[in-house]
Design a protein around this motif. Sequence first.
Motif, PDB file in Angstrom:
ATOM      1  N   UNK A   1       0.853  -1.199   0.000  1.00 36.74           N
ATOM      2  CA  UNK A   1       0.000   0.000   0.000  1.00 36.74           C
ATOM      3  C   UNK A   1       0.891   1.253   0.000  1.00 36.74           C
TER       4      UNK A   1
ATOM      5  N   UNK B   1       3.934   1.394  -1.277  1.00 36.41           N
ATOM      6  CA  UNK B   1       4.502   1.483  -2.636  1.00 36.41           C
ATOM      7  C   UNK B   1       3.486   2.153  -3.569  1.00 36.41           C
ATOM      8  N   UNK B   2       2.234   1.725  -3.517  1.00 32.73           N
ATOM      9  CA  UNK B   2       1.210   2.333  -4.383  1.00 32.73           C
ATOM     10  C   UNK B   2       1.000   3.807  -4.067  1.00 32.73           C
TER      11      UNK B   2
ATOM     12  N   UNK C   1       3.182   5.807  -3.016  1.00 39.45           N
ATOM     13  CA  UNK C   1       4.331   6.547  -3.557  1.00 39.45           C
ATOM     14  C   UNK C   1       4.274   6.634  -5.077  1.00 39.45           C
ATOM     15  N   UNK C   2       3.775   5.592  -5.726  1.00 41.50           N
ATOM     16  CA  UNK C   2       3.930   5.468  -7.175  1.00 41.50           C
ATOM     17  C   UNK C   2       2.701   5.826  -7.992  1.00 41.50           C
ATOM     18  N   UNK C   3       1.524   5.574  -7.448  1.00 39.65           N
ATOM     19  CA  UNK C   3       0.307   5.724  -8.250  1.00 39.65           C
ATOM     20  C   UNK C   3      -0.314   7.086  -7.948  1.00 39.65           C
ATOM     21  N   UNK C   4      -0.311   7.948  -8.942  1.00 34.55           N
ATOM     22  CA  UNK C   4      -0.847   9.304  -8.761  1.00 34.55           C
ATOM     23  C   UNK C   4      -2.311   9.229  -8.340  1.00 34.55           C
TER      24      UNK C   4
END
Lengths: 200, 200
Positions: free
Chosen positions: B169, B171-172, B174-177
């Motif tokens: 969660x 990681x997402x 941080x990565x998924x706008x």
Amino acid sequence: MPAPAPALVVEAGTGAGRRERILDAAEACFIRGGFHRTTMQDIARAAAMSAPNIYRYFASKEDLVLSLADREVRRADEQIAALEDGGNVKDALIYIIRHHFIEITAEKAVLHVEMWAEMTCNPVLGAMHQDLQQRSAAWFVAALARLATVEGFDARALYETIDPLMKGIVVNRALVRGYDPEPAFARLVSLIDERLTGIP
Amino acid sequence: MPAPAPALVVEAGTGAGRRERILDAAEACFIRGGFHRTTMQDIARAAAMSAPNIYRYFASKEDLVLSLADREVRRADEQIAALEDGGNVKDALIYIIRHHFIEITAEKAVLHVEMWAEMTCNPVLGAMHQDLQQRSAAWFVAALARLATVEGFDARALYETIDPLMKGIVVNRALVRGYDPEPAFARLVSLIDERLTGIP
């Protein structure tokens, strides 16, 4: 007896063959030394080619990462198509999870985490990730929907649980010494089966 | 009216007060600029102190990261103790998950991913992570075991599913706008409740 100089073999290859050889060399260098520490010179050396020759095929390390991701997607697509053509959607699902998240080495997991960090501050790599994430989500949701046998199954909700779970397994693989991803994989598959069938 | 120069206030503070002020400044700098790009000079400027003064308290950026992690653990321990003393183990569990994995900003999530990447190649930070991971695991497993109402509950197995899920969660985040962690949190809590009670 010394091995024949690989440079001669490589330089004699076709354009497509050289491209593949450079990609293999880049992947090995990134996994061994990390994305940041690897130079185009390292990759040239590993591919037994001159650096100017490498630049004829790839403009930058970023370009190599994009091409490596493309190649990985193309290979996975072929494997999936072969399994799905045989009607084995479940096998395709298991293949993708194992291949991308479980069977990777600790070194490759480290590279994944490094690339995630890189993607947060590199717009080109960030855009690549958004694109891969969307394609991956669409495929997983469709595959899960095809496999479900329970009434009212929510494929998107299940995908949005297993997606971060798979990423977290990669983080643990990178960070936790001696981490065995197999029990995590078994629990992940149990969770998927439970949700698909409604049977705990 | 201009605000009084913060440097005077800080320099006049106690040793402990200055230490806290430096930690606050370091945390803000790391979140804003990332661990690698932040210099001790940046931190000194943000703390309104001189760089030599900073070095009287912290030997390096690494030392600051270790101290920040210590402070975070101490604060979480206090919060948990307060909740557990009132018998609210479930509240403590929810607090920890929300506080560390859900309520963080996207910028803090980016810092987490950057630090994970750093931990894979920095033995001191790697050892810190192993230690935190072990303490965190021990606490989660004990809390889950206390909360379970179903026969034959396996607290370790549940922890080993929710641990990577929480990391993924982050990681997402941080990565998924525009990633909203709330639905992921709701599904995580449902999964925990299901496993604790045996009721789907």
